[in-house]
Design a protein around this motif. Structure first.
Motif, PDB file in Angstrom:
ATOM      1  N   UNK A  42     -32.274  26.465 -38.404  1.00 26.33           N
ATOM      2  CA  UNK A  42     -33.321  25.711 -39.101  1.00 26.33           C
ATOM      3  C   UNK A  42     -34.713  26.288 -38.865  1.00 26.33           C
ATOM      4  N   UNK A  43     -34.789  27.365 -38.095  1.00 21.58           N
ATOM      5  CA  UNK A  43     -36.058  28.028 -37.824  1.00 21.58           C
ATOM      6  C   UNK A  43     -36.623  28.618 -39.118  1.00 21.58           C
ATOM      7  N   UNK A  44     -37.923  28.835 -39.163  1.00 22.39           N
ATOM      8  CA  UNK A  44     -38.553  29.499 -40.302  1.00 22.39           C
ATOM      9  C   UNK A  44     -37.853  30.826 -40.582  1.00 22.39           C
ATOM     10  N   UNK A  45     -37.628  31.131 -41.833  1.00 24.01           N
ATOM     11  CA  UNK A  45     -36.883  32.281 -42.361  1.00 24.01           C
ATOM     12  C   UNK A  45     -35.393  32.217 -42.034  1.00 24.01           C
ATOM     13  N   UNK A  46     -34.917  31.135 -41.434  1.00 26.31           N
ATOM     14  CA  UNK A  46     -33.489  30.943 -41.249  1.00 26.31           C
ATOM     15  C   UNK A  46     -32.873  31.576 -40.028  1.00 26.31           C
ATOM     16  N   UNK A  47     -33.685  32.017 -39.068  1.00 25.67           N
ATOM     17  CA  UNK A  47     -33.112  32.555 -37.828  1.00 25.67           C
ATOM     18  C   UNK A  47     -34.149  32.539 -36.711  1.00 25.67           C
ATOM     19  N   UNK A  48     -33.660  32.765 -35.500  1.00 28.17           N
ATOM     20  CA  UNK A  48     -34.502  32.802 -34.303  1.00 28.17           C
ATOM     21  C   UNK A  48     -35.506  33.941 -34.305  1.00 28.17           C
ATOM     22  N   UNK A  49     -35.338  34.914 -35.181  1.00 30.01           N
ATOM     23  CA  UNK A  49     -36.083  36.170 -35.102  1.00 30.01           C
ATOM     24  C   UNK A  49     -37.598  36.014 -35.209  1.00 30.01           C
ATOM     25  N   UNK A  50     -38.068  34.928 -35.821  1.00 29.99           N
ATOM     26  CA  UNK A  50     -39.521  34.773 -35.959  1.00 29.99           C
ATOM     27  C   UNK A  50     -40.197  34.626 -34.602  1.00 29.99           C
ATOM     28  N   UNK A  51     -39.460  34.189 -33.607  1.00 31.97           N
ATOM     29  CA  UNK A  51     -40.055  34.013 -32.280  1.00 31.97           C
ATOM     30  C   UNK A  51     -40.529  35.361 -31.720  1.00 31.97           C
ATOM     31  N   UNK A  52     -39.656  36.340 -31.752  1.00 32.15           N
ATOM     32  CA  UNK A  52     -40.033  37.661 -31.254  1.00 32.15           C
ATOM     33  C   UNK A  52     -41.067  38.338 -32.120  1.00 32.15           C
ATOM     34  N   UNK A  53     -40.986  38.122 -33.433  1.00 34.83           N
ATOM     35  CA  UNK A  53     -41.949  38.741 -34.338  1.00 34.83           C
ATOM     36  C   UNK A  53     -43.354  38.207 -34.103  1.00 34.83           C
ATOM     37  N   UNK A  54     -43.494  36.892 -34.013  1.00 31.94           N
ATOM     38  CA  UNK A  54     -44.820  36.318 -33.761  1.00 31.94           C
ATOM     39  C   UNK A  54     -45.335  36.705 -32.374  1.00 31.94           C
ATOM     40  N   UNK A  55     -44.461  36.689 -31.374  1.00 30.35           N
ATOM     41  CA  UNK A  55     -44.935  37.039 -30.036  1.00 30.35           C
ATOM     42  C   UNK A  55     -45.462  38.463 -30.001  1.00 30.35           C
ATOM     43  N   UNK A  56     -44.807  39.361 -30.720  1.00 33.44           N
ATOM     44  CA  UNK A  56     -45.265  40.751 -30.758  1.00 33.44           C
ATOM     45  C   UNK A  56     -46.600  40.873 -31.484  1.00 33.44           C
ATOM     46  N   UNK A  57     -46.687  40.319 -32.686  1.00 37.63           N
ATOM     47  CA  UNK A  57     -47.889  40.513 -33.492  1.00 37.63           C
ATOM     48  C   UNK A  57     -49.104  39.773 -32.941  1.00 37.63           C
ATOM     49  N   UNK A  58     -48.861  38.712 -32.174  1.00 42.35           N
ATOM     50  CA  UNK A  58     -49.972  37.996 -31.538  1.00 42.35           C
ATOM     51  C   UNK A  58     -50.415  38.643 -30.225  1.00 42.35           C
ATOM     52  N   UNK A  59     -49.675  39.657 -29.782  1.00 42.81           N
ATOM     53  CA  UNK A  59     -49.955  40.276 -28.481  1.00 42.81           C
ATOM     54  C   UNK A  59     -50.530  41.679 -28.590  1.00 42.81           C
ATOM     55  N   UNK A  60     -50.589  42.229 -29.790  1.00 40.56           N
ATOM     56  CA  UNK A  60     -51.028  43.612 -29.970  1.00 40.56           C
ATOM     57  C   UNK A  60     -52.120  43.670 -31.035  1.00 40.56           C
ATOM     58  N   UNK A  61     -52.840  44.791 -31.048  1.00 38.82           N
ATOM     59  CA  UNK A  61     -53.793  45.058 -32.120  1.00 38.82           C
ATOM     60  C   UNK A  61     -53.051  45.729 -33.272  1.00 38.82           C
ATOM     61  N   UNK A  62     -53.025  45.088 -34.416  1.00 39.84           N
ATOM     62  CA  UNK A  62     -52.322  45.641 -35.573  1.00 39.84           C
ATOM     63  C   UNK A  62     -53.261  46.580 -36.316  1.00 39.84           C
ATOM     64  N   UNK A  80     -41.701  40.182 -41.792  1.00 37.99           N
ATOM     65  CA  UNK A  80     -42.434  40.010 -43.047  1.00 37.99           C
ATOM     66  C   UNK A  80     -43.163  38.665 -43.064  1.00 37.99           C
ATOM     67  N   UNK A  81     -42.481  37.614 -42.639  1.00 35.91           N
ATOM     68  CA  UNK A  81     -43.071  36.271 -42.622  1.00 35.91           C
ATOM     69  C   UNK A  81     -44.228  36.190 -41.621  1.00 35.91           C
ATOM     70  N   UNK A  82     -44.009  36.735 -40.416  1.00 38.65           N
ATOM     71  CA  UNK A  82     -45.062  36.687 -39.399  1.00 38.65           C
ATOM     72  C   UNK A  82     -46.272  37.502 -39.829  1.00 38.65           C
ATOM     73  N   UNK A  83     -46.031  38.679 -40.386  1.00 37.76           N
ATOM     74  CA  UNK A  83     -47.139  39.520 -40.841  1.00 37.76           C
ATOM     75  C   UNK A  83     -47.930  38.822 -41.947  1.00 37.76           C
ATOM     76  N   UNK A  84     -47.242  38.244 -42.899  1.00 32.71           N
ATOM     77  CA  UNK A  84     -47.917  37.531 -43.995  1.00 32.71           C
ATOM     78  C   UNK A  84     -48.734  36.360 -43.461  1.00 32.71           C
ATOM     79  N   UNK A  85     -48.145  35.601 -42.541  1.00 30.49           N
ATOM     80  CA  UNK A  85     -48.829  34.443 -41.973  1.00 30.49           C
ATOM     81  C   UNK A  85     -50.113  34.857 -41.255  1.00 30.49           C
ATOM     82  N   UNK A  86     -50.061  36.002 -40.585  1.00 30.12           N
ATOM     83  CA  UNK A  86     -51.201  36.464 -39.788  1.00 30.12           C
ATOM     84  C   UNK A  86     -52.121  37.405 -40.559  1.00 30.12           C
TER      85      UNK A  86
END
Length: 312
Positions: A42-62, A80-86
């Motif tokens: 039931x997580x956003x995008x249908x899997x647990x994967x957004x957790x690692x994606x957001x943690x990475x993109x919120x921790x580095x300079x893109x 894709x979802x995390x990048x779009x959101x941020x």
């Protein structure tokens, strides 16, 4: 290497990503085998994967080149979802075995999508070439500390919300989810990995004492089809994972059907793999053992899922 991801890292990740991810619920099933389900599908995008994606993109300079990721589907959708959101541009590379449902989620998030190669490894090669050309930052699907810490927030959240568990069953692809969950529990709860018989990268690595390539042939290959586990993931598994249970494709399909019939839960094959171990007897709990099962993904094509239900 095991000290690269700690409970403190996971706790920090949980705080960092909290505004962007869902706190997924628990569901008790009493039949046919008693267990507690963690409904991460039931997580956003249908899997647990957004957790690692957001943690990475919120921790580095893109950088201006944006973000790039290779994926069997769910990781790409999450990045894709995390990048779009941020507010970052994203390029996602997936193999031809990726399900239409996952490809659709990636496209809906506005990422540039490249489909090519029969397996994840080929998509990764294309992704690395793109990064070298554009300067885009990579987000690894599993073998990176920020990814592992993000996935480990599943365990932190689960423990905070439950009355207590003896054992948790977690499906394994490249190893990011199970290594993060296992790092959180740190031996306080027994963590059992579950892999398809035709995609046993962690089992093979534990036997060999190092990551090794395996052949991949499974109905769950688009999510659990990594040819090998990551070095970080193996180190954490060696420290904190009790063992790996192997399940057949038939057992995975049966688990999909049973989750639908018992609780109207829609899962992709990889999302049902952990439950398949309990349902098929690949993992047999002791009397009174409190077992948790992670349902990790929902991205399946509706027509394919309907065919699975009809088969049963």
């Amino acid at each position: 290497m095991t000290d690269l991801v700690t409970q403190a890292d996971i706790a920090a990740a949980a705080e960092r990503i909290a505004p962007y991810v869902r706190r997924t619920p628990l569901l008790r099933l009493d039949a046919p085998v008693p267990c507690e389900l963690k409904l991460e599908q039931l997580q956003a995008t249908g899997s647990f994967k957004v957790r690692g994606a957001f943690n990475t993109l919120l921790s580095v300079d893109v950088p201006d080149g944006g973000v790039a990721a290779a994926s069997g589907g769910n990781h790409g959708a999450a990045v894709a979802y995390a990048a779009h959101t941020l507010g970052h541009k994203a390029a996602i590379f997936v193999p031809t075995i990726s399900s239409p449902a996952k490809v659709s989620v990636i496209r809906e998030a506005g990422a540039d999508l490249t489909i090519g190669g029969a397996r994840y490894a080929e998509a990764l090669e294309a992704c690395e070439a793109y990064r070298a050309e554009t300067g885009a930052i990579g987000v690894h699907a599993y073998d990176a500390p920020l990814t592992v810490a993000g996935q480990g927030t599943v365990g932190a959240e689960w423990e905070a919300d439950t009355a207590g568990l003896d054992t948790v069953l977690v499906a394994v692809g490249g190893g990011g989810l199970i290594s993060g969950v296992a790092a959180w529990f740190g031996g306080r709860v027994k963590v059992v990995g579950v892999e398809p018989e035709g995609s046993r990268a962690l089992a093979a690595a534990l036997e060999a004492g190092r990551p090794v390539d395996v052949d991949v042939e499974s109905v769950a290959a688009d999510s659990l089809g990594s040819r090998s586990v990551g070095a970080l993931n193996l180190a954490l598994a060696q420290a904190y994972v009790d063992h790996v249970a192997l399940v057949t494709d038939a057992a995975i399909r049966d688990a999909q059907r049973t989750l639908w019939r018992q609780a109207r839960i829609v899962t992709e094959p990889g999302g049902a793999a952990a439950y398949a171990a309990l349902l098929s007897g690949a993992y047999r709990p002791a009397d009174g053992e409190r077992v948790g099962v992670l349902v990790c993904g929902a991205n399946t094509d509706p027509a394919t899922f309907a065919d699975v239900l009809e088969e049963g």
